[in-house]
Design a protein around this motif. Structure first.
Motif, mmCIF file in Angstrom:
data_model
loop_
_atom_site.group_PDB
_atom_site.id
_atom_site.type_symbol
_atom_site.label_atom_id
_atom_site.label_comp_id
_atom_site.label_asym_id
_atom_site.label_seq_id
_atom_site.Cartn_x
_atom_site.Cartn_y
_atom_site.Cartn_z
ATOM 1 N N TYR A 26 21.760 -7.282 78.264
ATOM 2 C CA TYR A 26 21.903 -5.833 78.280
ATOM 3 C C TYR A 26 23.100 -5.353 77.472
ATOM 4 C CZ TYR A 26 18.411 -5.340 81.965
ATOM 5 O OH TYR A 26 17.253 -5.353 82.685
ATOM 6 N N ALA A 27 23.685 -6.220 76.661
ATOM 7 C CA ALA A 27 24.890 -5.823 75.932
ATOM 8 C C ALA A 27 24.626 -4.623 75.037
ATOM 9 C CB ALA A 27 25.405 -6.998 75.108
ATOM 10 N N ASP A 28 23.492 -4.657 74.330
ATOM 11 C CA ASP A 28 23.186 -3.549 73.435
ATOM 12 C C ASP A 28 22.969 -2.260 74.211
ATOM 13 O OD1 ASP A 28 23.381 -5.282 71.334
ATOM 14 O OD2 ASP A 28 21.222 -5.668 71.217
ATOM 15 N N GLU A 29 22.242 -2.378 75.352
ATOM 16 C CA GLU A 29 21.998 -1.183 76.144
ATOM 17 C C GLU A 29 23.292 -0.609 76.696
ATOM 18 O OE1 GLU A 29 20.273 -3.847 76.108
ATOM 19 O OE2 GLU A 29 18.142 -3.560 76.548
ATOM 20 N N ALA A 30 24.205 -1.508 77.138
ATOM 21 C CA ALA A 30 25.479 -1.034 77.676
ATOM 22 C C ALA A 30 26.291 -0.326 76.609
ATOM 23 C CB ALA A 30 26.268 -2.207 78.246
ATOM 24 N N GLN A 31 26.252 -0.848 75.389
ATOM 25 C CA GLN A 31 26.979 -0.211 74.305
ATOM 26 C C GLN A 31 26.350 1.134 73.955
ATOM 27 O OE1 GLN A 31 27.299 -2.640 70.833
ATOM 28 N NE2 GLN A 31 28.640 -1.223 69.754
ATOM 29 N N ASP A 32 25.003 1.160 73.959
ATOM 30 C CA ASP A 32 24.334 2.416 73.656
ATOM 31 C C ASP A 32 24.627 3.467 74.709
ATOM 32 O OD1 ASP A 32 23.268 1.252 71.447
ATOM 33 O OD2 ASP A 32 21.308 0.814 72.351
ATOM 34 N N ALA A 33 24.817 3.013 75.972
ATOM 35 C CA ALA A 33 25.048 3.961 77.063
ATOM 36 C C ALA A 33 26.312 4.762 76.863
ATOM 37 C CB ALA A 33 25.108 3.216 78.396
ATOM 38 N N ALA A 34 27.266 4.205 76.123
ATOM 39 C CA ALA A 34 28.523 4.914 75.899
ATOM 40 C C ALA A 34 28.370 6.023 74.871
ATOM 41 C CB ALA A 34 29.597 3.930 75.440
ATOM 42 N N THR A 35 27.289 5.963 74.071
ATOM 43 C CA THR A 35 27.139 6.947 72.994
ATOM 44 C C THR A 35 25.861 7.764 73.115
ATOM 45 O OG1 THR A 35 26.099 5.245 71.619
ATOM 46 C CG2 THR A 35 28.479 5.548 71.400
ATOM 47 N N LYS A 36 24.862 7.248 73.841
ATOM 48 C CA LYS A 36 23.599 7.945 73.961
ATOM 49 C C LYS A 36 23.464 8.560 75.344
ATOM 50 C CE LYS A 36 21.158 4.934 70.708
ATOM 51 N NZ LYS A 36 19.990 4.029 70.530
ATOM 52 N N PRO A 37 22.878 9.747 75.447
ATOM 53 C CA PRO A 37 22.745 10.400 76.749
ATOM 54 C C PRO A 37 21.878 9.617 77.721
ATOM 55 C CG PRO A 37 22.371 11.941 74.949
ATOM 56 C CD PRO A 37 22.405 10.583 74.353
ATOM 57 N N ASP A 38 20.853 8.912 77.226
ATOM 58 C CA ASP A 38 19.926 8.237 78.114
ATOM 59 C C ASP A 38 19.721 6.793 77.696
ATOM 60 O OD1 ASP A 38 18.994 10.519 79.834
ATOM 61 O OD2 ASP A 38 18.474 11.306 77.854
ATOM 62 N N THR A 39 19.805 5.888 78.664
ATOM 63 C CA THR A 39 19.450 4.487 78.469
ATOM 64 C C THR A 39 18.725 4.045 79.723
ATOM 65 O OG1 THR A 39 21.381 4.081 77.093
ATOM 66 C CG2 THR A 39 20.299 2.164 78.059
ATOM 67 N N ARG A 40 17.457 3.689 79.565
ATOM 68 C CA ARG A 40 16.672 3.266 80.712
ATOM 69 C C ARG A 40 15.884 2.027 80.326
ATOM 70 N NH1 ARG A 40 14.120 9.098 81.661
ATOM 71 N NH2 ARG A 40 14.622 9.147 79.442
ATOM 72 N N SER A 41 15.925 1.008 81.176
ATOM 73 C CA SER A 41 15.183 -0.213 80.895
ATOM 74 C C SER A 41 14.834 -0.908 82.200
ATOM 75 C CB SER A 41 15.990 -1.160 79.998
ATOM 76 O OG SER A 41 17.122 -1.652 80.684
ATOM 77 N N ILE A 42 13.743 -1.667 82.142
ATOM 78 C CA ILE A 42 13.327 -2.486 83.267
ATOM 79 C C ILE A 42 12.883 -3.834 82.743
ATOM 80 C CG2 ILE A 42 10.955 -1.611 83.224
ATOM 81 C CD1 ILE A 42 10.993 -1.892 86.318
ATOM 82 N N SER A 43 13.232 -4.861 83.467
ATOM 83 C CA SER A 43 12.899 -6.222 83.071
ATOM 84 C C SER A 43 12.136 -6.878 84.209
ATOM 85 C CB SER A 43 14.168 -7.013 82.760
ATOM 86 O OG SER A 43 13.876 -8.381 82.612
ATOM 87 N N LEU A 44 10.951 -7.415 83.884
ATOM 88 C CA LEU A 44 10.098 -8.023 84.886
ATOM 89 C C LEU A 44 9.617 -9.372 84.376
ATOM 90 C CD1 LEU A 44 8.517 -7.833 87.576
ATOM 91 C CD2 LEU A 44 6.667 -6.734 86.283
#
Length: 754
Positions: A26-44
């Motif tokens: 989730y490193a990329d998502e965590a980094q995106d969360a600091a700059t993008k209003p929305d970050t949503r993901s699910i892993s199954l």
């Protein structure tokens, strides 16, 4: 460090690696969360693990993969920002299909307020499995029954589980004041492998003959008695922060509250157990000695469990900048800790007259001040002083008494009052040839409360009221070239102390008097190593080489040697030596591929001498570790990686003989044991980790993880007699561990981002 602690350390590292692999990247998502209003993901996904629980007991201590061969892999992340209010909402879940699940929720307006709640489960599975007839494991009244032969009972495993709920938040009152608060509640349940044993003293079990130990009577026994765990810990903290351009200060409160729902453990023990030889373990049971209080009665006495306690701390801490070049830090703290659970309520009897509880009170005061300054561009100065006082106000009382001692007396509880004063001064200067030189001196003084002369302290020869240690150190650091930086450092420390407070009655020594080391001299006396005179010399060095933009290498080495000089000829810790060499390297093969490697080897060795007519133990612990890794991106949508690591921990127990022994028979016996020696204790682990992550499109990924672990543990301390692969208790309960374990984990998951 004991072998069991080393195993825990190694497997904790492994568990962390496994859990990191089970969770998606989730490193990329965590980094995106600091700059993008929305970050949503699910892993199954799903995971498969090979072998049974016995063949993966070391691998699965902490990662939740002990019980089932297949597991559900479920994780999610949610980050959303309300553009109108500027409020962030977050939620995350990790390992939701395992019993090590984590959940977190939060809301915040950055720079104004924040609230969060977290829930975690931590499970610890004991890697050793028992075969026993014991019933009532996990209760405070287990029943012990002797098996006719080892291995004929039922399998029993031990597990502890922690459920942790945490709340935290902050709010800015204005531009200078901020309030923070947190609360954590932890419930811990399960069972822990525990036990009790006793060699019935003559005063307790009168008998005739030398120890009266034979095939027809049993005067000692060792039993497995599982500890029932059902406790709660609460921690609360609140603090107010204040800042100006020069000052930052925090005033706060921290409280800790521990409650154990089990006060004591009272086992039921049979009247006959194994005899003193292996042959008795498969034959008829041997009756326990019944004279006096009797061994059976002693083994059935209540065993006290951890009592309820609490602590409250108030503190003030911060830093102040006198000028841009002179800054300071400070801290003041006061802690009041108590332990006063009622003995009767814990299920304990026989308390001293007038005491219904321990009445434990420990007050601690801490004051610290430090300052750093840079009076000249090339000169930096540092200094600090620390004062800590522990005032133990627990009443002294006679809790037990035993006759037959050199000085018959009640056995009292002890107090831990002491005062510590420490300081540090350091100067660093940029010398010619671009050499940075640093010199410093450290000082520590500890004054300890000594027991009154009417309080009997057994097991040691003397105590010291005060010790002082001074350390002189210096190091040089230089940029040898644009790509190479090296450093070397030396340190010399010497600890001395006051005269010794005598705790034995042997002419010409008198109990409760203070003597110089020469007058206190006892050939085979026992003097605590933390109080004896000691010198320590340490050398360390390192080289950082940035060979090219693609290649970097770091090498470090250090060694130290300790010499202990207690006032005796033989007995106790005499010397210790440590050394460590390590190498780390990183190389960018191309823009898409990177290789890493590391290696280290280190050793700790101690020489311990065991008193009059005893043995000399040269104990060493050697640790070797290395690893290589490769990360790459062969295409724009595929990421792959592989790491291979190896670790070995080797404990050796060299034995010698007291050269000044005065009893020929004992010297001969020790010489025979030294010639026979003791086996090594070895832990080895080889781990291969592979992963591949493929981006189907901008929203979808698939990930595959493969972990293969080979673990070997040869530990004679938990082996049985005559080379048997298990440890046997007095009731024929056995505890064993598969020494050669091979485990493969395969996990596949689908990750969707929306």
């Amino acid at each position: 460090m004991t072998m069991s602690r080393k195993i825990g350390s190694c497997t904790t590292i492994l568990a962390s690696a496994v859990l990191a692999t089970l969770a998606p990247a989730y490193a990329d998502e965590a980094q995106d969360a600091a700059t993008k209003p929305d970050t949503r993901s699910i892993s199954l996904g799903a995971g498969l693990v090979s072998g049974d629980r016995n063949s993966r007991s070391l691998f699965s201590q902490y990662n939740g993969l002990r019980k089932n061969d297949s597991v559900l892999l479920l994780d999610f992340d949610y980050v959303r920002r309300n553009e109108e209010s500027g409020t962030w909402s977050t939620a995350r879940g990790r390992n939701l299909g395992l019993d090590t699940r984590e959940l977190g929720f939060g809301m915040q307006r950055q720079g104004i307020w924040s609230l969060s709640v977290d829930y975690n489960e931590i499970v610890r599975n004991d890697p050793r499995i028992a075969n026993t007839a014991l019933s009532g494991a996990g209760t405070t009244t287990p029943t012990i029954t002797r098996l006719a032969a080892p291995g004929t009972g039922s399998e029993l495993t031990f597990q502890t589980k922690r459920e942790i709920l945490g709340l935290s938040g902050y709010a800015w009152i204005n531009d200078r004041f901020q309030f923070e608060a947190s609360f954590k509640n932890e419930d811990k349940d399960g069972t822990r492998r525990w036990g009790r044993g006793y060699d019935c003293a003559t005063a307790v079990c009168p008998r005739t003959g030398v120890n009266a130990q034979s095939a027809t009577v049993q005067t000692w026994a060792l039993l497995m008695v599982p500890e029932p765990i059902n406790s709660n810990t609460k921690q609360a903290e609140a603090k107010l922060n204040f800042h100006t351009d020069k000052l930052f200060v925090t005033a706060g409160y921290y409280g800790s509250f521990y409650t154990n729902n089990n006060g004591s453990l009272t086992p039921s023990v049979p009247g006959a157990l194994n005899g003193p030889t292996l042959a008795n373990q498969t034959g008829a049971a041997v009756p326990l000695v019944t004279t006096g209080q009797g061994l059976q009665n002693v083994l059935q006495l209540p065993m006290a469990l951890a009592p309820d306690n609490q602590a409250h701390q108030f503190y003030l801490a911060g830093n102040y900048a006198f000028t841009p070049k002179v800054r300071s830090t400070f801290k003041l703290a006061y802690t009041h800790a108590t332990q006063n659970e009622n003995f009767a309520g814990m299920g304990l009897t026989g308390a001293p007259a007038g005491r219904s509880d321990l009445g434990g009170v420990l007050n601690s005061t801490l004051a610290q001040f430090g300052i750093t300054a840079r009076p000249m561009p090339k000169l930096s100065l540092l200094g600090n002083v620390r004062y800590e006082k522990k005032d133990d106000q627990t009443p002294l009382a006679a809790y037990t008494a035993e006759s037959g001692q050199i000085r018959p007396s009640p056995w009292n509880n002890t107090r831990v009052s002491n005062t510590k004063l420490g300081g540090k001064a350091e100067a660093s200067y940029l010398l010619p040839a671009n050499i940075r030189g640093t010199v410093g001196v450290d000082y520590e003084q500890i004054k300890r409360e000594l027991p009154p002369d009417n309080v009997f302290v057994a097991g040691i020869s003397a105590l010291r009221g005060k010790t002082e240690e001074v350390t002189y150190r210096g190091d040089l650091r230089r940029s040898i070239s644009e790509t190479v930086t090296g450093s070397i450092g030396l340190a010399h420390a010497r600890r001395t102390g006051s005269n010794w407070y005598n705790l034995i009655n042997t002419a010409p020594l008198v109990y409760g008097t203070t003597n110089s080391p020469g007058a206190e001299w006892v050939r085979a006396g026992t003097f605590p190593s933390m109080l004896t005179d000691r010198t320590r010399d340490k050398l360390k060095g390192s080289v950082d080489w940035a060979a090219t933009e693609k290649l970097s290498v770091t090498f470090a080495a250090e060694t130290s040697y300790d010499r202990y000089t207690p006032p005796n000829q033989i007995g106790g810790l005499r010397s210790g030596r440590n050394w460590l060499y390590s190498l780390d390297a990183s190389y960018a093969l191309s823009d898409k591929w990177k290789a890493t490697a590391y290696g280290s080897v280190g050793s700790q060795a101690f020489r311990v001498e065991q008193g009059n007519n005893g043995y000399i133990a040269n104990v060493s612990d050697r640790n070797t570790a290395f690893g290589v890794g490769l990360l790459g991106k062969p295409t724009g949508v595929l990421d792959v990686g592989a790491t291979l690591s190896y670790v070995q921990d080797l404990n050796r127990f060299g034995l010698g003989v007291d050269p000044f022994g005065t009893t020929p028979a004992t010297v001969a016996a020790n010489s025979a044991q030294a010639a026979l020696g003791l086996p090594d204790v070895t832990f080895r682990e080889t781990r291969l980790n592979l992963f591949a992550n493929y981006a189907i499109d901008k929203r979808s990924d698939v990930r595959l993880d493969v972990i293969h672990v080979i673990t070997t543990l040869n530990e004679w301390t938990w082996g049985g007699q005559n080379g048997l692969p298990f440890f046997t208790y007095g009731d024929n309960t056995t505890v064993q561990l598969n020494p050669n374990q091979h485990v493969t984990f395969i996990g596949a998951r689908y990750i969707y981002k929306f």
